[in-house]
Design a protein around this motif. Structure first.
Motif, PDB file in Angstrom:
ATOM      1  N   CYS A 176       0.856  -1.188   0.000  1.00 50.68           N
ATOM      2  CA  CYS A 176       0.000   0.000   0.000  1.00 50.68           C
ATOM      3  C   CYS A 176       0.891   1.236   0.000  1.00 50.68           C
ATOM      4  CB  CYS A 176      -0.927   0.003   1.221  1.00 50.68           C
ATOM      5  SG  CYS A 176      -0.060  -0.225   2.796  1.00 50.68           S
ATOM      6  N   GLY A 177       0.303   2.428   0.027  1.00 47.41           N
ATOM      7  CA  GLY A 177       1.107   3.651   0.025  1.00 47.41           C
ATOM      8  C   GLY A 177       0.264   4.897  -0.125  1.00 47.41           C
ATOM      9  N   TYR A 178       0.953   6.012  -0.417  1.00 46.62           N
ATOM     10  CA  TYR A 178       0.258   7.297  -0.578  1.00 46.62           C
ATOM     11  C   TYR A 178       1.154   8.285  -1.313  1.00 46.62           C
ATOM     12  CZ  TYR A 178       3.127   9.113   3.311  1.00 46.62           C
ATOM     13  OH  TYR A 178       4.175   9.504   4.115  1.00 46.62           O
ATOM     14  N   ILE A 179       0.577   9.398  -1.689  1.00 51.09           N
ATOM     15  CA  ILE A 179       1.312  10.518  -2.267  1.00 51.09           C
ATOM     16  C   ILE A 179       1.027  11.768  -1.438  1.00 51.09           C
ATOM     17  CG2 ILE A 179      -0.548  11.075  -3.908  1.00 51.09           C
ATOM     18  CD1 ILE A 179       1.621  12.005  -5.865  1.00 51.09           C
ATOM     19  N   GLN A 180       2.053  12.560  -1.223  1.00 58.50           N
ATOM     20  CA  GLN A 180       1.928  13.819  -0.485  1.00 58.50           C
ATOM     21  C   GLN A 180       2.385  14.940  -1.404  1.00 58.50           C
ATOM     22  OE1 GLN A 180       4.416  14.147   3.017  1.00 58.50           O
ATOM     23  NE2 GLN A 180       2.972  15.502   4.028  1.00 58.50           N
ATOM     24  N   ARG A 181       1.459  15.780  -1.806  1.00 58.18           N
ATOM     25  CA  ARG A 181       1.755  16.821  -2.788  1.00 58.18           C
ATOM     26  C   ARG A 181       2.135  18.132  -2.102  1.00 58.18           C
ATOM     27  NH1 ARG A 181      -0.306  14.618  -7.560  1.00 58.18           N
ATOM     28  NH2 ARG A 181      -1.968  13.079  -7.263  1.00 58.18           N
ATOM     29  N   GLU A 211      10.053   8.259  -2.590  1.00 60.01           N
ATOM     30  CA  GLU A 211      10.588   8.925  -3.773  1.00 60.01           C
ATOM     31  C   GLU A 211      10.188  10.403  -3.750  1.00 60.01           C
ATOM     32  OE1 GLU A 211      10.770   5.425  -7.130  1.00 60.01           O
ATOM     33  OE2 GLU A 211       8.872   6.517  -6.890  1.00 60.01           O
ATOM     34  N   PHE A 212      11.169  11.267  -3.998  1.00 57.95           N
ATOM     35  CA  PHE A 212      10.944  12.713  -3.999  1.00 57.95           C
ATOM     36  C   PHE A 212      11.043  13.220  -5.436  1.00 57.95           C
ATOM     37  CE2 PHE A 212      12.525  11.443   0.085  1.00 57.95           C
ATOM     38  CZ  PHE A 212      11.820  12.195   0.994  1.00 57.95           C
ATOM     39  N   LYS A 213      10.025  13.961  -5.867  1.00 61.86           N
ATOM     40  CA  LYS A 213       9.964  14.419  -7.253  1.00 61.86           C
ATOM     41  C   LYS A 213       9.695  15.924  -7.319  1.00 61.86           C
ATOM     42  CE  LYS A 213       7.936   9.989  -8.702  1.00 61.86           C
ATOM     43  NZ  LYS A 213       6.808   9.334  -9.405  1.00 61.86           N
ATOM     44  N   ASN A 214      10.364  16.592  -8.266  1.00 65.10           N
ATOM     45  CA  ASN A 214      10.023  17.971  -8.613  1.00 65.10           C
ATOM     46  C   ASN A 214       8.953  17.913  -9.696  1.00 65.10           C
ATOM     47  OD1 ASN A 214      11.516  19.621  -6.938  1.00 65.10           O
ATOM     48  ND2 ASN A 214      13.350  19.481  -8.196  1.00 65.10           N
ATOM     49  N   VAL A 215       7.800  18.500  -9.432  1.00 62.79           N
ATOM     50  CA  VAL A 215       6.659  18.389 -10.342  1.00 62.79           C
ATOM     51  C   VAL A 215       6.149  19.783 -10.695  1.00 62.79           C
ATOM     52  CG1 VAL A 215       4.337  17.451 -10.650  1.00 62.79           C
ATOM     53  CG2 VAL A 215       6.029  16.168  -9.336  1.00 62.79           C
ATOM     54  N   SER A 216       5.867  19.997 -11.959  1.00 61.69           N
ATOM     55  CA  SER A 216       5.305  21.273 -12.404  1.00 61.69           C
ATOM     56  C   SER A 216       3.814  21.300 -12.107  1.00 61.69           C
ATOM     57  CB  SER A 216       5.546  21.464 -13.902  1.00 61.69           C
ATOM     58  OG  SER A 216       4.916  22.641 -14.369  1.00 61.69           O
ATOM     59  N   ASN A 217       3.366  22.324 -11.362  1.00 63.79           N
ATOM     60  CA  ASN A 217       1.956  22.487 -11.033  1.00 63.79           C
ATOM     61  C   ASN A 217       1.273  23.262 -12.160  1.00 63.79           C
ATOM     62  OD1 ASN A 217      -0.542  23.506  -9.952  1.00 63.79           O
ATOM     63  ND2 ASN A 217       0.212  23.012  -7.905  1.00 63.79           N
ATOM     64  N   LYS A 265       4.132  26.824 -11.193  1.00 62.44           N
ATOM     65  CA  LYS A 265       5.369  26.721 -10.428  1.00 62.44           C
ATOM     66  C   LYS A 265       5.684  25.261 -10.133  1.00 62.44           C
ATOM     67  CE  LYS A 265       4.394  31.133  -8.145  1.00 62.44           C
ATOM     68  NZ  LYS A 265       4.179  31.823  -6.844  1.00 62.44           N
ATOM     69  N   TYR A 266       6.938  25.036  -9.700  1.00 63.48           N
ATOM     70  CA  TYR A 266       7.343  23.674  -9.350  1.00 63.48           C
ATOM     71  C   TYR A 266       7.115  23.410  -7.868  1.00 63.48           C
ATOM     72  CZ  TYR A 266       9.421  22.557 -13.861  1.00 63.48           C
ATOM     73  OH  TYR A 266       9.604  22.273 -15.191  1.00 63.48           O
ATOM     74  N   GLN A 267       6.790  22.161  -7.552  1.00 62.57           N
ATOM     75  CA  GLN A 267       6.574  21.743  -6.178  1.00 62.57           C
ATOM     76  C   GLN A 267       7.234  20.379  -5.975  1.00 62.57           C
ATOM     77  OE1 GLN A 267       2.243  21.616  -6.399  1.00 62.57           O
ATOM     78  NE2 GLN A 267       2.269  19.374  -6.328  1.00 62.57           N
ATOM     79  N   THR A 268       7.458  20.013  -4.710  1.00 66.75           N
ATOM     80  CA  THR A 268       8.043  18.719  -4.390  1.00 66.75           C
ATOM     81  C   THR A 268       6.960  17.767  -3.907  1.00 66.75           C
ATOM     82  OG1 THR A 268      10.189  19.681  -3.819  1.00 66.75           O
ATOM     83  CG2 THR A 268       9.713  17.490  -2.954  1.00 66.75           C
ATOM     84  N   SER A 272      13.365  27.615  -8.005  1.00 70.05           N
ATOM     85  CA  SER A 272      12.368  26.982  -8.871  1.00 70.05           C
ATOM     86  C   SER A 272      11.039  26.818  -8.151  1.00 70.05           C
ATOM     87  CB  SER A 272      12.879  25.617  -9.352  1.00 70.05           C
ATOM     88  OG  SER A 272      13.108  24.767  -8.245  1.00 70.05           O
ATOM     89  N   GLU A 273      11.084  26.574  -6.827  1.00 64.28           N
ATOM     90  CA  GLU A 273       9.856  26.396  -6.055  1.00 64.28           C
ATOM     91  C   GLU A 273       9.068  27.698  -5.957  1.00 64.28           C
ATOM     92  OE1 GLU A 273      10.824  24.785  -2.292  1.00 64.28           O
ATOM     93  OE2 GLU A 273      12.003  23.119  -3.088  1.00 64.28           O
ATOM     94  N   HIS A 274       9.781  28.825  -5.779  1.00 66.02           N
ATOM     95  CA  HIS A 274       9.100  30.104  -5.556  1.00 66.02           C
ATOM     96  C   HIS A 274       8.578  30.728  -6.847  1.00 66.02           C
ATOM     97  CE1 HIS A 274      10.190  30.129  -1.378  1.00 66.02           C
ATOM     98  NE2 HIS A 274      11.468  30.016  -1.659  1.00 66.02           N
ATOM     99  N   TYR A 275       9.366  30.624  -7.924  1.00 72.44           N
ATOM    100  CA  TYR A 275       9.030  31.375  -9.124  1.00 72.44           C
ATOM    101  C   TYR A 275       8.786  30.505 -10.354  1.00 72.44           C
ATOM    102  CZ  TYR A 275      10.791  35.180  -6.242  1.00 72.44           C
ATOM    103  OH  TYR A 275      10.993  36.068  -5.218  1.00 72.44           O
TER     104      TYR A 275
END
Length: 342
Positions: free
Chosen positions: A30-35, A76-82, A87-90, A255-258
């Motif tokens: 099992c598992g989950y994602i945290q955005r 797993e940690f990912k940089n994802v474009s919102n 903007k990018y988020q982890t 990248s996270e802020h802008y």
């Protein structure tokens, strides 16, 4: 003929007993994602069922296909474009399961697994582009060799009994200067605050001991300049505190802020600078920040100077809030309206 049939049947019964005795291990599955630091939620497309960091007797389980397999917990940690904010988020993905699910991407083996999920944890740092909007940059995998031993995620990865090992990175690298300074009004530049361990350097950096290797094809060199308005209790006016940092773009967190990217960076630090002030600053910026300048470049050690993006340093202002161009425009507009009604 009957004896041979009986012998053949007996042989298959013995084989069935042997095979059933080699059943794979039972693991939580099992598992989950945290955005972006939010609350845990089910994985998209229902890849596996939802469970939190601590599983319980009701959480989904799975019988591993390989009898030599073990249980794992993978983060797993990912940089994802919102797509909504631009903007990018982890995002963090956590999976409890069988080790077989990790062999395709990570070089881990059950031979060193212990009975405790905290006993064998490994860390992987990478720059693996999943698609144009998503990059996997870090993974943590813990293994154990008892049934249902993967019932929790270690709270502090660095405090596991056996020290985590980091897989050597053999991908693209960029060498950049890593240093900076802080300046109050027009005072001489001083060392950065204690919260930033980077070495001291001025607007121009060149000593070899200030160099750092930035990992990943998506990284580049950067210089950021942040202006703070901090009220001085003694002088009763705002001090302009300027913090300047040379460093790897991904390390500095812009990248996270802008939503910025090194994709458009050039070879010259003076040719790709972005200025953010007033309403152009992110919603969650520090309250005393009124201007930020971000410059990027792709060549090795190209961030050796601080580009001049303003004609003069921000002026020291009275009161608890710095007066910026936006405030001046608002004041002029108010004055024009007042004259209109006279």
């Amino acid at each position: 003929m009957d004896i041979r049939i009986f012998a053949l049947g007996f042989f298959f019964c013995v084989l069935l007993v042997q095979v059933s005795g080699e059943d794979g291990r039972t693991c939580y599955n099992c598992g989950y994602i945290q955005r972006n630091g939010g609350a845990p939620e089910p994985l998209p497309d229902h890849e596996i069922e939802y469970c939190p960091d601590l599983t319980n007797g009701q959480s989904p389980i799975k019988k591993c296909a390989d009898p030599n397999d073990c249980c794992i917990v993978r983060r797993e940690f990912k940089n994802v474009s919102n797509s909504e904010t631009g903007k990018y988020q982890t995002d963090l993905v956590v999976v409890h399961g069988c080790q077989e699910s990790t062999t395709e991407h990570y070089n881990v083996s059950c031979t060193e697994a212990s009975e405790d999920i905290n006993g064998n944890c490994q860390m992987f740092e990478m720059d693996n582009t999943v698609n144009q909007d998503e990059t996997l940059f870090k993974a943590e995998i813990c293994l154990c060799n008892k049934d249902r031993c993967n019932n929790k995620v270690p709270d502090d990865f660095s405090s596991t009994p056996s020290a985590p090992t980091t897989t050597p990175y053999n991908g693209p690298k960029t060498k950049c200067y890593d240093c900076g300074y802080m300046q109050i009004n027009n005072d001489p530049p001083a060392h950065l605050p204690e919260t930033d361990p980077a070495a001291f350097c001025g607007d121009f950096a060149n000593p070899s001991d200030l160099e750092k290797e930035c990992l990943g094809a998506s990284d580049c060199c950067s210089v950021i300049k942040v202006f703070h308005a901090q009220y001085n209790d003694q002088t009763k006016v705002n001090d302009t505190v300027t913090v300047v940092r040379h460093g790897c773009f991904n390390d500095l967190g812009q990248s996270e802020h802008y939503g910025l990217s090194c994709a458009d960076a050039s070879g010259n630090i003076n040719e790709d600078c972005k200025v953010f002030a007033d309403d152009k600053l992110p919603v969650n910026h520090e309250t005393d920040v009124f201007r930020e300048e971000v410059c990027m470049c792709k060549q090795e050690l190209c961030n050796n100077q601080v580009p001049t993006t303003t004609t003069s340093n921000p002026t020291t202002t009275a009161g608890a809030v710095a007066i910026t161009a936006g405030h001046i425009i608002s004041l002029l507009a108010s004055a024009v309206l007042s004259l209109t009604f006279l």
